[in-house]
Design an enzyme around this catalytic site. Structure first.
Site, PDB file in Angstrom:
ATOM      1  N   GLN A 259       0.818  -1.210   0.000  1.00 32.65           N
ATOM      2  CA  GLN A 259       0.000   0.000   0.000  1.00 32.65           C
ATOM      3  C   GLN A 259       0.848   1.254   0.000  1.00 32.65           C
ATOM      4  O   GLN A 259       0.456   2.270  -0.578  1.00 32.65           O
ATOM      5  CB  GLN A 259      -0.948  -0.010   1.198  1.00 32.65           C
ATOM      6  N   HIS A 262       1.505   2.928  -3.424  1.00 26.04           N
ATOM      7  CA  HIS A 262       0.468   3.658  -4.148  1.00 26.04           C
ATOM      8  C   HIS A 262       0.798   5.137  -4.248  1.00 26.04           C
ATOM      9  O   HIS A 262       0.624   5.767  -5.295  1.00 26.04           O
ATOM     10  CB  HIS A 262      -0.880   3.508  -3.448  1.00 26.04           C
ATOM     11  N   GLU A 327      -8.756   1.274   5.764  1.00 18.13           N
ATOM     12  CA  GLU A 327      -9.290   0.822   4.479  1.00 18.13           C
ATOM     13  C   GLU A 327      -9.136  -0.687   4.328  1.00 18.13           C
ATOM     14  O   GLU A 327     -10.076  -1.396   3.964  1.00 18.13           O
ATOM     15  CB  GLU A 327      -8.547   1.545   3.353  1.00 18.13           C
ATOM     16  N   HIS A 328      -7.928  -1.198   4.603  1.00 18.81           N
ATOM     17  CA  HIS A 328      -7.640  -2.634   4.528  1.00 18.81           C
ATOM     18  C   HIS A 328      -7.106  -3.106   5.877  1.00 18.81           C
ATOM     19  O   HIS A 328      -6.232  -2.461   6.457  1.00 18.81           O
ATOM     20  CB  HIS A 328      -6.567  -2.934   3.464  1.00 18.81           C
ATOM     21  N   ASP A 361      -7.314  -6.633  -4.061  1.00 21.20           N
ATOM     22  CA  ASP A 361      -7.234  -5.570  -5.062  1.00 21.20           C
ATOM     23  C   ASP A 361      -7.636  -6.071  -6.441  1.00 21.20           C
ATOM     24  O   ASP A 361      -8.101  -5.287  -7.270  1.00 21.20           O
ATOM     25  CB  ASP A 361      -5.801  -5.024  -5.138  1.00 21.20           C
ATOM     26  N   HIS A 420     -51.810  19.028   5.879  1.00 18.65           N
ATOM     27  CA  HIS A 420     -51.589  17.604   6.143  1.00 18.65           C
ATOM     28  C   HIS A 420     -52.817  17.013   6.845  1.00 18.65           C
ATOM     29  O   HIS A 420     -53.320  15.944   6.486  1.00 18.65           O
ATOM     30  CB  HIS A 420     -50.358  17.400   7.039  1.00 18.65           C
TER      31      HIS A 420
END
Length: 432
Positions: A259, A262, A327-328, A361, A420
């Protein structure tokens, strides 16, 4: 040198909180710059999009068609190597099978008052998919966004991906065609988000925009939300690994770096019960960085945003994991299923020593578009239901109406809404 923490130290709580609060991937003046671009696209349509594409991507577009003679999606797809096509097809089958299992069902029932109630799921009409372009090759991003939309029954799927100088990855082109993209425009950045949201030239507006992008794309999605739906505001990628002394040191180091590579703003964190593992993983990361082709950005991410945290127990690790809401999350421990019930907040969880995040992924079938920046506390990864809407349905018989009317009248009167109240009372011949 990566930062290390020990939960047994008195300073841990404050230091850990400060660590989580550190900004990652911030870009100065992005809000104002994006607002100006979006206003330009809203006011000038295809002309503005073509102008920004020429400026940023060195690509001349027809301002009406938003197409270029230098970019042919089918010709690009034909250049995709056969072995890569087979890998894309393999992943696509698994992604489709996983997401098909998520399909919700319509439901209808009659309650004790005799009122028929239920809901019905319907697909969005049009979805825009943003894919990072150029020579960057992310066919997996195409599959993860397009396949669930196609399965959901979205009638119009529009892909935008920049093609700087006319360059676009053949793998991205092949994935787009095989997954079912209906329209493709070689545009990117905030201007592409504006075109999808407002329309530009022959590109008609969509109902929802999904897919990852840089800080300008993320900010543009934030600003157009409300005019259209969006999947999420994506931040830099993250991985959290919980490991015990049964974990393979080099495997864990490789997973952390998967990761980090990235983006220099990515984050990798190790929580471990083993002081020995903490030390040896740090050394293994340094060793692997020496031969990693993406070492420059991976090394920056590891040194600036990485951390190794020593904990007293796996239960304590689970508690910290829920605070991080990564995230992971990998559970690289002897019995991951036993710890899983304690995990509440994570985008995706990977169980055991043979389930690296990289499998998710690409080919497990689970979606890799996941919440970042602790958003897993309140949101989920992309799925089939993101391309569907739930529509409530109700039908009252005369008996059912009579059972519900008194309470509805009383509530309408309490809220000071006489129209109403009248819409109910007029059916009972009682004026209100």
């Amino acid at each position: 040198m990566v930062r290390t923490f020990d939960v047994r130290k008195a300073s841990f709580k404050d230091a850990f909180a400060a660590f989580l609060a550190e900004p990652r991937g911030a870009v100065d003046n992005v809000v104002d710059s994006v607002r100006d671009i979006l206003d330009d696209v809203l006011g000038n349509g295809g002309e503005a999009v073509a102008r920004y594409t020429a400026k940023f991507d060195r690509l001349t577009l027809d301002p009406t068609l938003l197409q270029s003679d230098n970019v042919d999606l089918h010709a690009l797809a034909a250049a995709c190597p056969q072995d890569l096509r087979e890998a894309i097809d393999f992943a696509a089958v698994r992604i489709a099978a996983y997401h098909e299992k998520q399909r919700p069902t319509d439901h209808q029932f009659t309650d004790e008052a005799g009122v028929q109630l239920g809901w019905r799921w319907t697909a969005l009409d049009a979805v825009g998919v943003y894919v990072p372009g150029g020579l960057a090759s992310y066919p997996s991003s195409v599959l993860m966004n397009v396949i669930p939309a196609k399965l959901a029954g979205v009638e119009r799927i529009v892909m935008v991906a920049p093609a700087p100088g006319g360059q676009l990855s053949p793998a991205v082109a092949y994935a787009a065609i095989s997954a079912g993209v209906h329209e493709y425009y070689p545009i990117g950045g905030a201007q592409a988000i504006g075109a999808l949201a407002f329309g530009a030239g022959h590109l008609l507006p969509v109902d929802k925009i999904v897919g990852p992008g840089n800080a300008y794309v993320a900010e543009a999605k934030r600003q157009v939300f409300g005019s259209v739906g969006i999947d999420t505001i994506a931040g830099p990628s993250e991985i959290l690994v919980i490991a015990d002394d049964t974990a393979n040191v080099d495997w864990i180091a490789a997973d952390l770096l998967s990761q980090c590579e990235h983006d220099a703003a990515s984050q990798a964190i190790l929580l471990t019960t083993s002081e020995t593992l903490a030390e040896t993983v740090s050394k293994s990361v340094d060793s692997q960085l020496e031969v990693l082709e993406t070492a420059q950005r991976a090394g920056q991410a590891w040194s600036n945003h990485g951390a190794i945290i020593t904990v007293s127990s796996l239960e304590q690790a689970a508690g910290l994991a829920n605070q991080i809401a990564a995230e992971h999350l990998e559970l690289a421990i002897d019995d991951p299923e036993a710890l899983l019930p304690q995990i509440k907040h994570a985008g995706a969880v990977f169980l055991g020593h043979h389930t690296p995040e990289a499998l998710g992924d690409y080919v497990t079938g689970s979606n890799h578009v996941l919440p970042t920046c602790r958003a897993a506390r309140f949101s989920s990864g992309l799925g089939l239901c993101d391309f569907l809407k739930r529509m409530s349905i109700q039908k009252a018989s005369l008996e059912g109406f009579q059972a519900l009317a008194p309470a509805a009248l009383r509530l309408a009167e309490t809220e000071g809404l006489p129209a109403h109240a009248r819409s109910v009372s007029i059916r009972t011949n009682k004026e209100r």
